[in-house]
Motif scaffolding. Sequence first.
Motif, PDB file in Angstrom:
ATOM      1  N   VAL A  99     -58.486 -19.092 -19.635  1.00  0.00           N
ATOM      2  CA  VAL A  99     -57.480 -18.439 -18.907  1.00  0.00           C
ATOM      3  C   VAL A  99     -56.559 -19.413 -18.648  1.00  0.00           C
ATOM      4  O   VAL A  99     -56.678 -20.400 -17.959  1.00  0.00           O
ATOM      5  N   ARG A 100     -55.225 -19.145 -19.019  1.00  0.00           N
ATOM      6  CA  ARG A 100     -54.181 -20.102 -18.963  1.00  0.00           C
ATOM      7  C   ARG A 100     -52.878 -19.504 -18.515  1.00  0.00           C
ATOM      8  O   ARG A 100     -52.314 -18.530 -18.919  1.00  0.00           O
ATOM      9  N   VAL A 101     -52.046 -20.289 -17.644  1.00  0.00           N
ATOM     10  CA  VAL A 101     -50.701 -19.874 -17.216  1.00  0.00           C
ATOM     11  C   VAL A 101     -49.787 -20.245 -18.394  1.00  0.00           C
ATOM     12  O   VAL A 101     -48.654 -19.630 -18.281  1.00  0.00           O
ATOM     13  N   LYS A 247     -51.013  -8.293 -15.799  1.00  0.00           N
ATOM     14  CA  LYS A 247     -51.623  -6.869 -15.513  1.00  0.00           C
ATOM     15  C   LYS A 247     -52.982  -6.781 -14.885  1.00  0.00           C
ATOM     16  O   LYS A 247     -52.952  -7.678 -14.026  1.00  0.00           O
ATOM     17  N   ASN A 248     -53.883  -6.127 -15.196  1.00  0.00           N
ATOM     18  CA  ASN A 248     -54.966  -6.011 -14.342  1.00  0.00           C
ATOM     19  C   ASN A 248     -55.622  -7.042 -13.689  1.00  0.00           C
ATOM     20  O   ASN A 248     -56.015  -7.235 -12.620  1.00  0.00           O
ATOM     21  N   PRO A 249     -56.108  -8.154 -14.447  1.00  0.00           N
ATOM     22  CA  PRO A 249     -57.013  -9.379 -13.956  1.00  0.00           C
ATOM     23  C   PRO A 249     -56.450 -10.269 -13.124  1.00  0.00           C
ATOM     24  O   PRO A 249     -57.079 -10.975 -12.457  1.00  0.00           O
ATOM     25  N   GLY A 250     -54.971  -9.980 -12.950  1.00  0.00           N
ATOM     26  CA  GLY A 250     -54.255 -11.021 -12.016  1.00  0.00           C
ATOM     27  C   GLY A 250     -53.996 -10.352 -10.613  1.00  0.00           C
ATOM     28  O   GLY A 250     -53.455 -11.223  -9.893  1.00  0.00           O
ATOM     29  N   ILE A 253     -51.197 -10.756  -7.812  1.00  0.00           N
ATOM     30  CA  ILE A 253     -50.447 -12.122  -7.217  1.00  0.00           C
ATOM     31  C   ILE A 253     -50.474 -13.203  -8.257  1.00  0.00           C
ATOM     32  O   ILE A 253     -49.915 -14.169  -7.805  1.00  0.00           O
ATOM     33  N   VAL A 254     -51.031 -13.141  -9.488  1.00  0.00           N
ATOM     34  CA  VAL A 254     -50.995 -14.071 -10.564  1.00  0.00           C
ATOM     35  C   VAL A 254     -49.483 -14.149 -10.912  1.00  0.00           C
ATOM     36  O   VAL A 254     -49.138 -13.091 -11.169  1.00  0.00           O
ATOM     37  N   THR A 255     -48.895 -15.263 -10.836  1.00  0.00           N
ATOM     38  CA  THR A 255     -47.582 -15.541 -11.062  1.00  0.00           C
ATOM     39  C   THR A 255     -47.143 -15.202 -12.905  1.00  0.00           C
ATOM     40  O   THR A 255     -45.993 -15.110 -13.168  1.00  0.00           O
ATOM     41  N   ALA A 256     -48.205 -15.719 -13.652  1.00  0.00           N
ATOM     42  CA  ALA A 256     -48.015 -15.785 -15.019  1.00  0.00           C
ATOM     43  C   ALA A 256     -49.174 -16.006 -15.825  1.00  0.00           C
ATOM     44  O   ALA A 256     -50.159 -16.638 -15.159  1.00  0.00           O
ATOM     45  N   GLY A 257     -49.277 -15.790 -17.166  1.00  0.00           N
ATOM     46  CA  GLY A 257     -50.612 -16.022 -17.624  1.00  0.00           C
ATOM     47  C   GLY A 257     -51.184 -15.140 -18.406  1.00  0.00           C
ATOM     48  O   GLY A 257     -50.735 -13.957 -18.465  1.00  0.00           O
ATOM     49  N   GLY A 258     -52.323 -15.545 -19.151  1.00  0.00           N
ATOM     50  CA  GLY A 258     -53.002 -14.596 -20.017  1.00  0.00           C
ATOM     51  C   GLY A 258     -54.385 -14.997 -20.306  1.00  0.00           C
ATOM     52  O   GLY A 258     -54.727 -16.021 -19.875  1.00  0.00           O
ATOM     53  N   LEU A 293     -55.036 -17.802  -9.039  1.00  0.00           N
ATOM     54  CA  LEU A 293     -55.848 -17.221 -10.275  1.00  0.00           C
ATOM     55  C   LEU A 293     -57.189 -16.510  -9.951  1.00  0.00           C
ATOM     56  O   LEU A 293     -57.663 -15.483 -10.460  1.00  0.00           O
ATOM     57  N   PHE A 294     -57.927 -17.418  -8.925  1.00  0.00           N
ATOM     58  CA  PHE A 294     -59.293 -16.911  -8.809  1.00  0.00           C
ATOM     59  C   PHE A 294     -58.959 -15.603  -7.743  1.00  0.00           C
ATOM     60  O   PHE A 294     -59.863 -14.805  -7.702  1.00  0.00           O
TER      61      PHE A 294
END
Length: 438
Positions: A99-101, A247-250, A253-258, A293-294
């Motif tokens: 899981v990385r920004v 998308k869904n798992p963020g 509030i998560v600002t970037a990543g996959g 992320l958490f």
Amino acid sequence: MAWLVWALHPVNPQVVFVDKILMNSLEQLQQAEKELLPIFYGIDAQVKQNLQRVLDAFRYNNVGSHHFTGVSGYGHDDLGREILDKVFAQIMGAEDAVVRVQFVSGTHAIACALFGVLRPGGEMISVVGAPYDTLEEVIGLRGHGQGSLIDFGINYRQLDLTPQGTIDWQSLSQSVNDDTSLVLIQRSCGYSWRSSLSIAEIERIIKIVKKQNPNTICFVDNCYGEFVETIEPTHVKADLMAGSLIKNPGGTIVTAGGYIAGRSDLVEAAACRLTAPGIGSAGGATFDQLRLLFQGLFLAPQMVGEAIKGTHLISYVFDKLGYPVNPTPFTPRRDLVQAIELGSAEKLIAFCKAIQNNSPIDSYLHTIPHKMPGYESQVVMAGGTFIEGSTLEFSADGPLREPYVVYCQGGTHWTHIAIALETIINVLGANENLRNIR
């Protein structure tokens, strides 16, 4: 004096039409909300199951506030990031996850996975028709000389859908051979009118593929699908999957990543494409994003539930208005995308403009079709979101091509979607009726 007032301010029949449309839209929405109450209750029950799965993983891995502190530089020995990978893998039913920004989009995560596990001379088959627009240049179907899969000598085939828009199960049962390195299973419909895939359908695809060649990697593009059902593709033996954190798992509030999740060896091979061979999953600073992320992962089931309610509401209302919709009302959801065939560029632009005007951010901006990197057609997009490009927040887009389908997704509150729908119905209805009375 009433007659004098009327004489000074005669009733405009166009205004009467607009007032009637407004009243009808409110009545339609109220009726939709009543009809969908049992559906909404079922969605809440599913949210509870998914939240339990998330909570169990947090508790099993003893997530604490000390895991919110990251490291700088190379990102080596980042305890929080390592625990996040374990939590994510457990939630997804996978051996491992990264899981990385540093993933700039879902397409980037998918590309890393494909380049990580495919080799020259191998073959990839897309088994659910044409892939999403942004993957076409990754594969090499558009664009030249930029290092696509085809540029690197990887062969590509695709199994077209049946005339009814469903998987061609007969062709699939005969398509995989000894040279087939990987099958691409795109869970969401993308910019097509087909139904998105259920986990049961993904499981069936995997069983058919593995029967023909046990060594073929079953890879799932999981964008828009996380937490829509109570299990994920890796729970049903998908070898690898990838998606976006905006998308869904963020959880909005998560600002970037996959992320990439699946078999440990394949996950590491994909991580080596994000960083470099020899570094793989051991590198990558988290830039003080670990708490988000958490927390975003914890919020994700609830946010996805609200977005699913919104798709049901949109589908119900526009079906009543006579527009073709996909999925149809009361159909179980397989992703967060609700498609509506509007039939004209004018309506597509007006629809997106109404959503933009009802957004919390940038509501004053106008939606204008434009060319976007990775897309073949001009695209009109509406997304007044707190995170730029976030499609778990309420947004809509569509390519400016016939039959002019708009794709809605996301929504942190179904009530926000209901508010926006009032404006959308009024705008589309007023335009239609005012044309008719001229």
